[in-house]
Design an enzyme around this catalytic site. Structure first.
Site, PDB file in Angstrom:
ATOM      1  N   ARG A  55       0.824  -1.224   0.000  1.00  0.00           N
ATOM      2  CA  ARG A  55       0.000   0.000   0.000  1.00  0.00           C
ATOM      3  C   ARG A  55       0.855   1.270   0.000  1.00  0.00           C
ATOM      4  O   ARG A  55       0.501   2.254  -0.637  1.00  0.00           O
ATOM      5  CB  ARG A  55      -0.898   0.011   1.232  1.00  0.00           C
ATOM      6  CG  ARG A  55      -1.873  -1.168   1.291  1.00  0.00           C
ATOM      7  CD  ARG A  55      -3.273  -0.672   1.021  1.00  0.00           C
ATOM      8  NE  ARG A  55      -4.265  -1.687   1.279  1.00  0.00           N
ATOM      9  CZ  ARG A  55      -5.090  -1.661   2.321  1.00  0.00           C
ATOM     10  NH1 ARG A  55      -5.024  -0.684   3.193  1.00  0.00           N
ATOM     11  NH2 ARG A  55      -5.984  -2.600   2.465  1.00  0.00           N
ATOM     12  N   ASP A 156     -16.139   9.804   6.566  1.00  0.00           N
ATOM     13  CA  ASP A 156     -15.044   8.824   6.529  1.00  0.00           C
ATOM     14  C   ASP A 156     -13.728   9.603   6.656  1.00  0.00           C
ATOM     15  O   ASP A 156     -13.663  10.776   6.310  1.00  0.00           O
ATOM     16  CB  ASP A 156     -15.057   8.037   5.216  1.00  0.00           C
ATOM     17  CG  ASP A 156     -14.318   6.711   5.327  1.00  0.00           C
ATOM     18  OD1 ASP A 156     -14.982   5.661   5.466  1.00  0.00           O
ATOM     19  OD2 ASP A 156     -13.066   6.713   5.298  1.00  0.00           O
TER      20      ASP A 156
HETATM   21  C1  LIG Z   1     -14.317  -1.669   5.757  1.00  0.00           C
HETATM   22  S1  LIG Z   1     -14.864  -0.044   5.474  1.00  0.00           S
HETATM   23  C2  LIG Z   1     -16.566  -0.179   5.974  1.00  0.00           C
HETATM   24  C3  LIG Z   1     -17.511   0.530   5.039  1.00  0.00           C
HETATM   25  C4  LIG Z   1     -19.018   0.380   5.386  1.00  0.00           C
HETATM   26  N1  LIG Z   1     -19.332   0.950   6.672  1.00  0.00           N
HETATM   27  C5  LIG Z   1     -19.453  -1.065   5.315  1.00  0.00           C
HETATM   28  O1  LIG Z   1     -19.651  -1.682   6.363  1.00  0.00           O
HETATM   29  O2  LIG Z   1     -19.563  -1.597   4.197  1.00  0.00           O
HETATM   30  C6  LIG Z   1     -14.107   0.834   6.825  1.00  0.00           C
HETATM   31  C7  LIG Z   1     -14.061   2.339   6.616  1.00  0.00           C
HETATM   32  O3  LIG Z   1     -13.683   2.962   7.855  1.00  0.00           O
HETATM   33  C8  LIG Z   1     -12.871   4.075   7.553  1.00  0.00           C
HETATM   34  N2  LIG Z   1     -12.052   4.453   8.740  1.00  0.00           N
HETATM   35  C9  LIG Z   1     -10.957   3.830   9.255  1.00  0.00           C
HETATM   36  N3  LIG Z   1     -10.484   4.497  10.318  1.00  0.00           N
HETATM   37  C10 LIG Z   1     -11.295   5.568  10.505  1.00  0.00           C
HETATM   38  C11 LIG Z   1     -11.320   6.647  11.446  1.00  0.00           C
HETATM   39  N4  LIG Z   1     -10.412   6.756  12.417  1.00  0.00           N
HETATM   40  N5  LIG Z   1     -12.289   7.574  11.326  1.00  0.00           N
HETATM   41  C12 LIG Z   1     -13.227   7.483  10.340  1.00  0.00           C
HETATM   42  N6  LIG Z   1     -13.260   6.493   9.425  1.00  0.00           N
HETATM   43  C13 LIG Z   1     -12.299   5.546   9.496  1.00  0.00           C
HETATM   44  C14 LIG Z   1     -12.032   3.608   6.377  1.00  0.00           C
HETATM   45  O4  LIG Z   1     -11.506   4.688   5.648  1.00  0.00           O
HETATM   46  C15 LIG Z   1     -13.024   2.759   5.594  1.00  0.00           C
HETATM   47  O5  LIG Z   1     -13.619   3.481   4.555  1.00  0.00           O
END
Ligand SMILES: C[S@@+](CC[C@H](N)C(=O)[O-])C[C@H]1O[C@@H](n2cnc3c(N)ncnc32)[C@H](O)[C@@H]1O
Length: 293
Positions: A55, A156
């Site tokens: 990455r 996000d």
């Molecule tokens: C696996 S995705 C889940 C997407 C959706 N909620 C679902 O369940 O399909 C996790 C998301 O959390 C976000 N994320 C990770 N750390 C975060 C943080 N500290 N604050 C806000 N978002 C975060 C990532 O950028 C990513 O887009």
């Protein structure tokens, strides 16, 4: 195995048999784990070394660097630089889908049908938009004419994911898994140079507001009260302490009878007493649950 420029034997532990041209030492890896934990709360397991390499390799190549240590030094020299955003974007996992965890949506539809006043929902880890758009489509179906006053706030930390989310354009393969009647109603198929793509219709996308937000930030740019908060498949990346802190901050932003939707492998019951399980991965405020709803 090629060891790249100036690499000491032993600096490659954990990289397996793959050929690598950039230098990632144990020390660099542990620094990266520390930094992403401090920035985003993400706990990167030891076995994520391969993932981290691939990455962040793009970022090193972008800057013409061959050593992760030089990249980390560059970051350290520029505490406010845009590169920190790229670093965080690179290390988030954005896996998502339309109507993922399908059982949540009929429950949401039923919940908002009973709501008084304009409906407001927060998608707190919105990734590339599939989740907030699925919510908006559900509100459309459930609320009819009242849907025009309903709002979905989608946040996000990953600014690149949010850019894709705002565009609302997806490969048709992704849309094919959705009910055909929903596709007809809520998507426009691309023609010519947009062949193979589907765009969320304006009546759905206009209901969603996307904001960049770190769940760890001391101030959140969202205001309650919400009828429901979706916080799915992000808590798994955080340690228990961080999860508890976030859950406690969600509580005052929910309406008394509001719902908190979690991911399929997330269990909040053991983390905080503020929420109580109401159904499969769906929570309600503990005090209200006690009142016998
Ligand atoms: C696996 S995705 C889940 C997407 C959706 N909620 C679902 O369940 O399909 C996790 C998301 O959390 C976000 N994320 C990770 N750390 C975060 C943080 N500290 N604050 C806000 N978002 C975060 C990532 O950028 C990513 O887009």
């Amino acid at each position: 195995m090629s060891q790249g420029p100036g690499v000491e034997p032993g600096q490659w532990s954990g990289l397996g048999h793959l050929e690598r041209d950039l230098v990632l030492t144990d020390e660099d890896f542990s620094r990266i784990r520390q930094l992403i934990y401090q920035r985003a709360g993400i706990v990167l397991a030891e076995h994520k070394r391969e993932m981290v390499y691939s990455r962040l390799a793009k970022r090193l190549r972008h800057h013409g660097l061959t050593r992760f240590s030089d990249y980390l030094e560059k970051l350290a020299r520029q505490p406010d630089a845009r590169e920190w955003e790229a670093f965080t974007n690179a290390l988030t996992t954005n896996l998502t889908a339309f109507f993922r965890e399908m059982h949540h949506f009929p429950l949401l539809a039923e919940h908002v049908r009973k709501a008084s006043g304009p409906v407001r929902i927060w998608s707190a880890a919105a990734s590339t938009g599939e989740e907030p758009y699925s919510i908006a489509m559900t509100l459309h179906e459930s609320l009819g004419a009242r849907a025009t006053e309903a709002r979905v706030v989608a946040t996000d930390i990953d600014t690149e994911a949010l850019t894709r989310a705002r565009a609302g354009v997806y490969p048709v393969e992704q849309v094919r898994k959705i009910d055909e009647s929903r596709v007809k109603r809520f998507f426009q198929k691309g023609r010519g140079q947009h062949e193979g793509l589907a765009r969320v219709r304006p009546e759905v996308s206009s209901m969603v507001e996307f904001l960049s937000m770190n769940l760890l930030a001391p101030q959140w740019p969202v205001k309650g009260p919400f009828d429901a908060i979706f916080c799915r498949n992000v808590m798994i990346y955080f340690d228990k302490q961080t999860q508890a802190r976030i859950l406690e901050r969600f509580a005052p932003l929910l309406k008394d009878d509001g719902l908190l939707f979690a991911g399929h492998s997330e269990n909040f019951s053991y983390i905080s007493k503020v929420f109580r399980l109401r159904g499969q991965t769906v929570y309600t405020l503990a005090e209200m649950a006690g009142a016998g709803r």
